[in-house]
Scaffold this motif. Structure first.
Motif, mmCIF file in Angstrom:
data_model
loop_
_atom_site.group_PDB
_atom_site.id
_atom_site.type_symbol
_atom_site.label_atom_id
_atom_site.label_comp_id
_atom_site.label_asym_id
_atom_site.label_seq_id
_atom_site.Cartn_x
_atom_site.Cartn_y
_atom_site.Cartn_z
ATOM 1 N N TRP A 64 0.409 13.275 -0.762
ATOM 2 C CA TRP A 64 -0.230 13.334 0.555
ATOM 3 C C TRP A 64 0.108 12.077 1.337
ATOM 4 C CZ3 TRP A 64 -1.906 16.197 -3.372
ATOM 5 C CH2 TRP A 64 -2.348 17.487 -3.088
ATOM 6 N N ASP A 65 0.535 12.278 2.578
ATOM 7 C CA ASP A 65 0.910 11.191 3.476
ATOM 8 C C ASP A 65 -0.378 10.535 3.992
ATOM 9 O OD1 ASP A 65 1.538 9.694 5.812
ATOM 10 O OD2 ASP A 65 3.333 10.906 6.135
ATOM 11 N N ILE A 66 -0.510 9.254 3.768
ATOM 12 C CA ILE A 66 -1.726 8.532 4.137
ATOM 13 C C ILE A 66 -1.969 8.582 5.653
ATOM 14 C CG2 ILE A 66 -0.748 6.227 4.404
ATOM 15 C CD1 ILE A 66 -3.149 5.231 2.704
ATOM 16 N N ARG A 67 -0.909 8.617 6.437
ATOM 17 C CA ARG A 67 -1.062 8.694 7.899
ATOM 18 C C ARG A 67 -1.612 10.049 8.324
ATOM 19 N NH1 ARG A 67 4.801 6.045 9.263
ATOM 20 N NH2 ARG A 67 4.371 4.016 8.337
ATOM 21 N N GLU A 68 -1.149 11.113 7.657
ATOM 22 C CA GLU A 68 -1.675 12.448 7.954
ATOM 23 C C GLU A 68 -3.135 12.557 7.521
ATOM 24 O OE1 GLU A 68 1.061 15.122 6.062
ATOM 25 O OE2 GLU A 68 2.585 14.823 7.601
ATOM 26 N N LEU A 69 -3.480 11.906 6.414
ATOM 27 C CA LEU A 69 -4.878 11.894 5.980
ATOM 28 C C LEU A 69 -5.750 11.184 7.007
ATOM 29 C CD1 LEU A 69 -4.431 11.051 2.179
ATOM 30 C CD2 LEU A 69 -5.141 13.249 3.168
ATOM 31 N N ASP A 70 -5.248 10.072 7.541
ATOM 32 C CA ASP A 70 -6.000 9.350 8.580
ATOM 33 C C ASP A 70 -6.233 10.235 9.800
ATOM 34 O OD1 ASP A 70 -6.239 6.987 7.114
ATOM 35 O OD2 ASP A 70 -4.441 6.091 7.990
ATOM 36 N N GLN A 115 -5.987 10.401 -5.787
ATOM 37 C CA GLN A 115 -5.990 9.235 -4.899
ATOM 38 C C GLN A 115 -6.310 9.645 -3.467
ATOM 39 O OE1 GLN A 115 -1.924 8.101 -5.774
ATOM 40 N NE2 GLN A 115 -2.621 6.218 -6.782
ATOM 41 N N ALA A 116 -5.737 10.752 -3.017
ATOM 42 C CA ALA A 116 -5.980 11.235 -1.652
ATOM 43 C C ALA A 116 -7.453 11.588 -1.470
ATOM 44 C CB ALA A 116 -5.092 12.439 -1.353
ATOM 45 N N ALA A 117 -8.027 12.266 -2.442
ATOM 46 C CA ALA A 117 -9.449 12.610 -2.373
ATOM 47 C C ALA A 117 -10.303 11.346 -2.344
ATOM 48 C CB ALA A 117 -9.829 13.488 -3.562
ATOM 49 N N ARG A 118 -9.987 10.406 -3.195
ATOM 50 C CA ARG A 118 -10.725 9.140 -3.246
ATOM 51 C C ARG A 118 -10.574 8.372 -1.934
ATOM 52 N NH1 ARG A 118 -8.176 6.050 -7.164
ATOM 53 N NH2 ARG A 118 -8.370 7.922 -8.410
ATOM 54 N N TYR A 119 -9.380 8.402 -1.356
ATOM 55 C CA TYR A 119 -9.119 7.717 -0.086
ATOM 56 C C TYR A 119 -10.026 8.261 1.020
ATOM 57 C CZ TYR A 119 -6.501 5.990 3.970
ATOM 58 O OH TYR A 119 -6.143 5.383 5.147
ATOM 59 N N ILE A 120 -10.219 9.578 1.031
ATOM 60 C CA ILE A 120 -11.079 10.213 2.029
ATOM 61 C C ILE A 120 -12.559 9.995 1.688
ATOM 62 C CG2 ILE A 120 -11.752 12.489 3.001
ATOM 63 C CD1 ILE A 120 -9.081 11.355 4.019
ATOM 64 N N GLY A 121 -12.846 9.781 0.413
ATOM 65 C CA GLY A 121 -14.225 9.516 -0.002
ATOM 66 C C GLY A 121 -14.935 10.730 -0.565
ATOM 67 N N ILE A 122 -14.167 11.688 -1.063
ATOM 68 C CA ILE A 122 -14.747 12.910 -1.624
ATOM 69 C C ILE A 122 -14.095 13.214 -2.970
ATOM 70 C CG2 ILE A 122 -15.361 13.888 0.625
ATOM 71 C CD1 ILE A 122 -12.805 15.521 0.547
ATOM 72 N N GLY A 123 -14.629 14.209 -3.656
ATOM 73 C CA GLY A 123 -14.075 14.634 -4.932
ATOM 74 C C GLY A 123 -12.858 15.521 -4.758
ATOM 75 N N THR A 134 0.866 -1.172 0.000
ATOM 76 C CA THR A 134 0.000 0.000 0.000
ATOM 77 C C THR A 134 0.903 1.222 0.000
ATOM 78 O OG1 THR A 134 -1.656 -1.179 1.287
ATOM 79 C CG2 THR A 134 -1.789 1.224 1.283
ATOM 80 N N PRO A 135 0.697 2.137 -0.943
ATOM 81 C CA PRO A 135 1.576 3.310 -0.982
ATOM 82 C C PRO A 135 1.368 4.202 0.235
ATOM 83 C CG PRO A 135 -0.213 3.548 -2.554
ATOM 84 C CD PRO A 135 -0.314 2.169 -1.981
ATOM 85 N N ARG A 136 2.431 4.763 0.734
ATOM 86 C CA ARG A 136 2.340 5.707 1.853
ATOM 87 C C ARG A 136 1.941 7.080 1.353
ATOM 88 N NH1 ARG A 136 5.937 7.120 6.668
ATOM 89 N NH2 ARG A 136 4.858 8.960 7.396
ATOM 90 N N GLY A 137 2.391 7.429 0.156
ATOM 91 C CA GLY A 137 2.079 8.732 -0.426
ATOM 92 C C GLY A 137 1.063 8.584 -1.540
ATOM 93 N N LEU A 138 0.089 9.499 -1.556
ATOM 94 C CA LEU A 138 -0.965 9.455 -2.565
ATOM 95 C C LEU A 138 -0.971 10.740 -3.377
ATOM 96 C CD1 LEU A 138 -3.901 8.108 -0.352
ATOM 97 C CD2 LEU A 138 -2.364 6.784 -1.819
ATOM 98 N N GLN A 139 -1.255 10.611 -4.662
ATOM 99 C CA GLN A 139 -1.443 11.775 -5.506
ATOM 100 C C GLN A 139 -2.793 12.407 -5.176
ATOM 101 O OE1 GLN A 139 -0.868 10.643 -9.597
ATOM 102 N NE2 GLN A 139 0.990 9.499 -9.111
ATOM 103 N N LEU A 157 -12.214 15.101 11.914
ATOM 104 C CA LEU A 157 -13.458 15.677 11.397
ATOM 105 C C LEU A 157 -14.602 15.355 12.348
ATOM 106 C CD1 LEU A 157 -13.156 14.739 7.607
ATOM 107 C CD2 LEU A 157 -12.907 17.025 8.612
ATOM 108 N N PRO A 158 -15.574 16.272 12.462
ATOM 109 C CA PRO A 158 -16.696 16.007 13.367
ATOM 110 C C PRO A 158 -17.597 14.909 12.811
ATOM 111 C CG PRO A 158 -17.086 18.033 12.142
ATOM 112 C CD PRO A 158 -15.688 17.567 11.804
ATOM 113 N N HIS A 159 -18.227 14.190 13.732
ATOM 114 C CA HIS A 159 -19.233 13.201 13.333
ATOM 115 C C HIS A 159 -20.516 13.925 12.961
ATOM 116 C CE1 HIS A 159 -16.517 10.539 15.603
ATOM 117 N NE2 HIS A 159 -16.942 9.631 14.743
#
Length: 81
Positions: free
Chosen positions: A51-57, A18-26, A10-15, A63-65
């Motif tokens: 984008w660092d996948i750990r920072e995205l996590d 990919q980063a937007a898709r990982y979060i689930g948004i456009g 699994t890549p640590r860095g995302l373009q 983010l608020p629920h």
């Protein structure tokens, strides 16, 4: 053999897309979240933004629920005059 390894890593860095898709948004919404610092800024690898996948996590976890008030929201915005 190489293709088997590529499927496991699994890549640590995302373009950006990919980063937007990982979060689930456009991409547009992701860029807005980066601009208002709800998502992390990209790291630079030469001329590439990654984008660092750990920072995205971490940012996603912050983010608020649903039903929680976002600190950037003004509660008076929803008051009907």
């Amino acid at each position: 053999m190489a293709s088997q390894i590529e499927n496991v890593i699994t890549p640590r860095g995302l373009q950006l897309a990919q980063a937007a898709r990982y979060i689930g948004i456009g991409v547009t919404k992701f860029c807005q979240l980066v601009a208002d610092e709800r998502m992390p800024k990209a790291r630079r690898i030469d001329g590439r933004k990654v984008w660092d996948i750990r920072e995205l996590d971490d940012a996603f976890d912050a983010l608020p629920h649903d039903e929680e008030q976002d600190e950037s929201e003004n509660p008076w915005d929803n008051v009907i005059a």
